[in-house]
Motif scaffolding. Sequence first.
Motif, mmCIF file in Angstrom:
data_model
loop_
_atom_site.group_PDB
_atom_site.id
_atom_site.type_symbol
_atom_site.label_atom_id
_atom_site.label_comp_id
_atom_site.label_asym_id
_atom_site.label_seq_id
_atom_site.Cartn_x
_atom_site.Cartn_y
_atom_site.Cartn_z
ATOM 1 N N LYS A 125 3.736 -7.458 -4.595
ATOM 2 C CA LYS A 125 3.512 -7.910 -5.975
ATOM 3 C C LYS A 125 4.039 -9.327 -6.187
ATOM 4 O O LYS A 125 3.479 -10.094 -6.967
ATOM 5 C CB LYS A 125 4.199 -6.936 -6.936
ATOM 6 C CG LYS A 125 3.870 -7.150 -8.394
ATOM 7 C CD LYS A 125 4.509 -6.048 -9.227
ATOM 8 C CE LYS A 125 4.122 -6.164 -10.666
ATOM 9 N NZ LYS A 125 4.659 -5.064 -11.460
ATOM 10 N N ILE A 136 1.941 0.188 -0.117
ATOM 11 C CA ILE A 136 1.765 -0.734 -1.238
ATOM 12 C C ILE A 136 1.034 0.007 -2.340
ATOM 13 O O ILE A 136 -0.161 0.274 -2.239
ATOM 14 C CB ILE A 136 0.979 -1.986 -0.797
ATOM 15 C CG1 ILE A 136 1.707 -2.658 0.371
ATOM 16 C CG2 ILE A 136 0.827 -2.950 -1.956
ATOM 17 C CD1 ILE A 136 0.873 -3.676 1.092
ATOM 18 N N HIS A 137 1.732 0.350 -3.390
ATOM 19 C CA HIS A 137 1.194 1.205 -4.438
ATOM 20 C C HIS A 137 0.598 0.401 -5.588
ATOM 21 O O HIS A 137 1.319 -0.191 -6.384
ATOM 22 C CB HIS A 137 2.286 2.152 -4.953
ATOM 23 C CG HIS A 137 2.812 3.034 -3.867
ATOM 24 N ND1 HIS A 137 2.171 4.172 -3.460
ATOM 25 C CD2 HIS A 137 3.888 2.908 -3.065
ATOM 26 C CE1 HIS A 137 2.852 4.734 -2.476
ATOM 27 N NE2 HIS A 137 3.905 3.979 -2.210
ATOM 28 N N HIS A 152 9.290 2.223 0.247
ATOM 29 C CA HIS A 152 7.998 2.053 -0.433
ATOM 30 C C HIS A 152 8.130 1.045 -1.578
ATOM 31 O O HIS A 152 7.258 0.199 -1.769
ATOM 32 C CB HIS A 152 7.498 3.391 -0.986
ATOM 33 C CG HIS A 152 6.824 4.243 0.028
ATOM 34 N ND1 HIS A 152 5.459 4.340 0.117
ATOM 35 C CD2 HIS A 152 7.323 5.041 1.001
ATOM 36 C CE1 HIS A 152 5.140 5.168 1.098
ATOM 37 N NE2 HIS A 152 6.260 5.608 1.647
ATOM 38 N N THR A 153 9.208 1.153 -2.338
ATOM 39 C CA THR A 153 9.433 0.241 -3.456
ATOM 40 C C THR A 153 9.581 -1.191 -2.947
ATOM 41 O O THR A 153 9.042 -2.131 -3.535
ATOM 42 C CB THR A 153 10.681 0.667 -4.253
ATOM 43 O OG1 THR A 153 10.504 2.024 -4.670
ATOM 44 C CG2 THR A 153 10.900 -0.219 -5.472
ATOM 45 N N THR A 167 6.055 -2.435 -2.112
ATOM 46 C CA THR A 167 5.250 -2.644 -3.321
ATOM 47 C C THR A 167 5.684 -3.899 -4.069
ATOM 48 O O THR A 167 4.858 -4.740 -4.434
ATOM 49 C CB THR A 167 5.350 -1.416 -4.248
ATOM 50 O OG1 THR A 167 4.878 -0.269 -3.528
ATOM 51 C CG2 THR A 167 4.545 -1.594 -5.501
ATOM 52 N N VAL A 179 -0.970 -2.467 -6.129
ATOM 53 C CA VAL A 179 -0.615 -3.858 -6.369
ATOM 54 C C VAL A 179 -1.793 -4.732 -5.969
ATOM 55 O O VAL A 179 -2.263 -4.669 -4.844
ATOM 56 C CB VAL A 179 0.616 -4.282 -5.540
ATOM 57 C CG1 VAL A 179 0.899 -5.756 -5.692
ATOM 58 C CG2 VAL A 179 1.818 -3.471 -5.958
#
Length: 189
Positions: free
Chosen positions: A146, A170-171, A138-139, A142, A173
């Motif tokens: 970004k 995508i958290h 996930h990171t 994201t 962004v």
Amino acid sequence: KAAIAVDKEHKTNKMHWLLFTLVFYSGVRAGEIARQTSDDGKKIVTPGLFWRQFREDGDCLLLTVTGKRNKVRTITLDPETSAVILEYRGDARNDEPVFPSPSRRDRGKPLSDRGLRRMMEEISDFAGIKFSAHFLRHTHATLAKKNGASDFDLQADLGHASPATTAKYIHHVGRVGTSHALRKKSKQR
């Protein structure tokens, strides 16, 4: 730093650090690089990661993995990650596992999914930050978004069939909503 410290503690020749680096910079699923067996323990579901799955392309490595529903995809790794992997490989043969199992029972076999989870927990505990291989995936998504990765490239690298699935990774962004567009339009009048 935590992965390097765990490697020093266990004398594992940068194995924790490489695992962390590979998962973070490729977005690969844990199940695509770890050996998994069926519930009865007799049938191998995924064989694990072998050196033959890497191919050089200029200063980058291409990693071919088999994902969910046996879909094969190739991920292009950046030059820095590629250099780290090649340095770690040394003169290992194509038929050798990238992450050999440390257990006596599984000597010569690739790391199991349980072993991979355990290695991630060791790094996480040492760092004092709770995370897993899936969290790193996930990171990866994201931060890649970004820093300008296209939705199409993210979907392809993560191996998602649907853009909706990729969007879940995508958290927060670039989500600025639509009000900015309306305000910009009203200022032009």
